[in-house]
Design an enzyme around this catalytic site. Structure first.
Site, PDB file in Angstrom:
ATOM      1  N   GLU A 158       5.782 -86.070   7.141  1.00  0.00           N
ATOM      2  CA  GLU A 158       5.967 -84.767   7.795  1.00  0.00           C
ATOM      3  C   GLU A 158       4.639 -84.011   7.889  1.00  0.00           C
ATOM      4  OE1 GLU A 158       9.392 -83.651   5.229  1.00  0.00           O
ATOM      5  OE2 GLU A 158      10.333 -83.155   7.146  1.00  0.00           O
ATOM      6  N   GLU A 181      14.773 -89.413   3.074  1.00  0.00           N
ATOM      7  CA  GLU A 181      15.552 -88.337   2.441  1.00  0.00           C
ATOM      8  C   GLU A 181      17.056 -88.610   2.382  1.00  0.00           C
ATOM      9  OE1 GLU A 181      13.012 -88.009   4.429  1.00  0.00           O
ATOM     10  OE2 GLU A 181      11.649 -86.549   3.548  1.00  0.00           O
TER      11      GLU A 181
END
Ligand code: NAD
Length: 698
Positions: A106, A126
């Site tokens: 990210e 995640e």
């Protein structure tokens, strides 16, 4: 100490993240990176920055050591770091030389450019913690890769090599070497052109109609494949928002992330993640304990277990000496190992050459003296103490000094086995599960005299062969099977009282178990439990057992291997079919013992079976057989098909609340024929219930 170092390469600053073991974005690291970016912006000599990682990883994302501590939510947050990069007045380029996942990826998505080594793994895992990416991953990745490939990465949680993601706007360049050099060149080009490209300004390249269809397909697939994992659907929802305004998408992502953080599924999956790491720590064994080198492994017995055990080492490139007592057993064992490898080759998982390579590492024989050069010898002969004695005495004669001597026994006393040798400190239990080449769990049994370096070595070796190792003390059945016995007993009582085997299996499978207890028993062989019960009737006359399963066995219904057990099986099929003969047997049995069948609810089935695991687990903690509650959960998650999203039996108990669990056990104890002695809450649980605390409270 975490650090971000700044090195000048001409007019570009190379910022290196250094926070072992995974360059996680801990609080210090977040601060230092923002400071470093500010320093670059303020330095007139510098025209841009390249960010890379020290060691083999770029960054593993969040620093998990901060989970649950104030540092995790302390300012600056990861989103602030991303903003500092994205808004930097000079180009910031990520040089991805190695694994770059979660917050690491990210971060790189917020940079103005990305250059990766083709072999570097990138991903957003995640969902495996029951979450979605929470720092813009669901909004920036689709803008870079298009919806389909972004969904592949985000919804599966599986990483991919950068080389496979070359086309699209994820990477400005994918290179085979000198990734930092290429990133510096890109930073200069961007500075020359006066460009600061941002993924947030791009539009997702997919057409709206195609997108609608794609989302419908992916939602169906996720609902089917992961019916109990809300994060997978929420991830799709977040990615869908990337078709609209960026800030609105970010807001939705944040909101979904926080909502998921509070779900029991995410709590359970995060617990499992930490439980696995905790299990690697052995009480009383210092982390820096020197380990013994394992270059060659010996396996004694080429039966059901010996062959599978050998495969673990062959797969890891470790030569194996396999010793049998009988030629035909040896040949059968070898043929099974080869057949397993050839089946993998047919499925495209191994090349023909790899099959031969692995078989080539296997040295079969009938003479125990061939074990002379082995660093670890694992015994997997018949489960009979006298046979074990002969084998261990012989191993003791031939094994070199310092070799580790392991037994795969399921039920025998490891300390008694160790006493057959002159070196009990070198003896340890390595309890593999069947099929040993497939099952992830390894119970490492610590005997009274097992040396610290033996434990450290075996724990490290377990990782090398891809097993999840959990340490158990010596007791009958160790952690997993000792608990399973009571789970099985409850399942039998429930049928005695009025449920059908199908109802019990269905209730537990719907609840999440991979396989109900009756289907499982048919798979493992009902005769195994029968043999154990015959012993129990003598050793533990006070323990209550239903005799129903004995009647089944008396008819030769041993399960799949005889084509009939609790179910019937068509030739060559593993499908469990209900059998009216079993229904009749159950009716007859109830009438013989004077039980009138009652309706049993699915809830009662689940609670009695799972709470049976919980109460026995609490006794195991009382006795110090398990090192910690989370180890017990790990045993069930890795070895018994316990649903990951429930986090293990003790995590489930924590979610119900210890007071309520103990109260329910007392209700079971009071039921007619309720096995009151078993249901008396174990001390560990009773203490928790008194305080209203959980097994996993710090
Ligand atoms: P098995 O009967 O399939 O194989 C045992 C093998 O040992 C046979 O091939 C036999 O010929 C060989 N053997 C016997 N005496 C020997 C000797 N003196 N020297 C060399 N070889 C000898 O049994 P198994 O199911 O593979 O079980 C082996 C061990 O693993 C037992 O201790 C058992 O409790 C344990 N175990 C079994 C399972 C399982 O599911 N089968 C699971 C975990 C642990």
């Amino acid at each position: 100490m975490p650090s971000v170092t700044l090195q000048r390469v001409g007019d570009i600053a190379v910022l290196t993240l250094d926070n072992p073991p995974v360059n996680g974005f801990g609080l210090q690291q977040r601060r230092m990176l923002i400071d470093a970016l500010d320093a670059v912006a303020a330095d007139a000599q510098l025209r841009g920055a390249v960010v890379t990682g020290a060691g083999p990883l770029f960054s593993g994302g969040a620093d998990i050591r901060e989970f649950g501590t104030p540092a995790m939510t302390a300012s600056p947050h990861l989103l602030d770091v991303l903003q500092a990069a994205e808004e930097c007045a000079k180009p910031v380029v990520a040089a991805i030389h190695g694994t770059c996942v979660g917050g690491g990826l990210e971060f790189s998505l917020a940079c103005h450019g990305r250059v990766a080594l083709a072999s570097a793994k990138v991903g957003l895992p995640e969902v495996k913690l029951g979450l979605i990416p929470g720092s813009g991953g669901t909004q920036r990745l689709p803008r870079a890769l298009g919806l389909a490939r972004a969904l592949d990465l985000i919804v599966s949680g599986e990483p991919q090599a950068a080389g496979e993601l070359r086309d699209g706007a994820l990477f400005d360049a994918v290179v085979e070497s000198d990734v930092v050099g290429a990133a510096c060149a890109l930073a200069r080009r961007l500075a020359d052109a006066g460009e600061l490209p941002r993924l947030r300004d791009r539009v997702v390249p997919d057409a709206a109609d195609a997108a609608r269809e794609l989302f419908a397909q992916r939602r169906d697939a996720a609902a089917r494949q992961y019916p109990h994992q809300p994060a997978r659907l929420r991830a799709i929802e977040a990615v869908a928002a990337s078709l609209g305004d960026f800030e609105a998408g970010m807001e939705l992502e944040r909101w979904l992330f926080l909502a998921l953080l509070a779900t029991p599924e995410s709590r359970a999956m995060r617990h499992a993640f930490f439980a696995e790491r905790a299990a690697a720590h052995v009480r009383g064994v210092a982390p820096d304990t020197p380990v013994r080198e394992i270059r060659r492994v010996g396996v004694v017995g080429a039966g059901t277990m010996g062959g599978g055990i050998s495969m673990n080492f062959l797969n890891a490139g470790i030569p194996v000496v396999l010793v049998e007592s009988r030629q035909e057993a040896l040949e059968r064992g070898l043929a099974t190992v080869r057949a397993n490898y050839e089946a993998s080759a047919r499925r495209g998982r191994l090349s023909a050459q790899q099959v031969e390579q692995r078989m080539g590492l296997l040295q079969p024989g009938l003479d125990m003296s061939a074990l002379r050069d082995c660093d670890l010898i694992i015994e997997a002969v018949f489960e009979d103490l006298q046979v074990k004695r002969e084998v261990f005495e012989r191993i003791d004669e031939v094994a070199r000094d310092g070799a580790i001597l392991a037994s795969n026994t399921s039920t025998l006393d490891l300390d008694a086995i160790a006493a057959f040798t002159r070196r009990p400190g070198d003896v340890v239990g390595m309890h593999f599960f069947s099929p040993a080449n497939v099952m992830r769990l390894l119970e490492v049994v610590r005997g009274r005299h097992t040396a610290a370096d033996v434990l450290a070595t075996v724990m490290q070796l377990a990782r090398r062969i891809g097993k999840t190792a959990v340490v158990s003390g010596v007791c009958d059945g160790f952690i997993g099977n000792r608990m399973l016995e009571h789970y099985g007993r409850m399942a039998q009582f429930l049928v005695e009282e009025g449920a059908s085997p199908q109802q019990v299996d269905r209730a537990l499978e719907t609840w999440g178990m991979a396989m109900g207890p009756f289907r499982m028993s048919d798979l493992a062989g009902n005769d195994i439990g029968w043999a154990i019960r015959k012993r129990r009737y003598v050793d533990k006359p006070q323990m209550r057992y239903s005799r129903l399963a004995d009647r089944l066995c008396e008819l030769g219904r041993f399960g799949q291997k005889t084509g009939a057990g609790w179910y019937r099986y068509e030739r060559g099929s593993r499908e469990a079919l209900p059998d009216p003969e079993v229904d009749a047997l159950i009716r007859q049995y109830r009438s013989d013992i004077g039980v009138r069948a009652r309706a049993v609810s699915d809830r009662e089935i689940v609670e009695r079976c799972i709470y049976a695991l919980v109460n026995e687990a609490a006794r195991i903690l009382d006795e110090g057989i398990a090192q910690r509650a989370s180890d017990i959960d790990m045993v069930y998650l890795a070895g018994y098909g316990f649903p990951l999203w429930r986090g293990g039996p003790l995590m489930w108990a924590d979610m119900q609340g210890s007071y309520m669990v103990a109260r329910r056990m007392r209700e079971f104890a009071a039921q007619p024929g309720g096995d009151a002695a078993f249901w008396e809450p174990a001390q560990w649980l009773a203490r928790l219930a008194e305080r209203g605390a959980g097994f996993h409270d710090a």
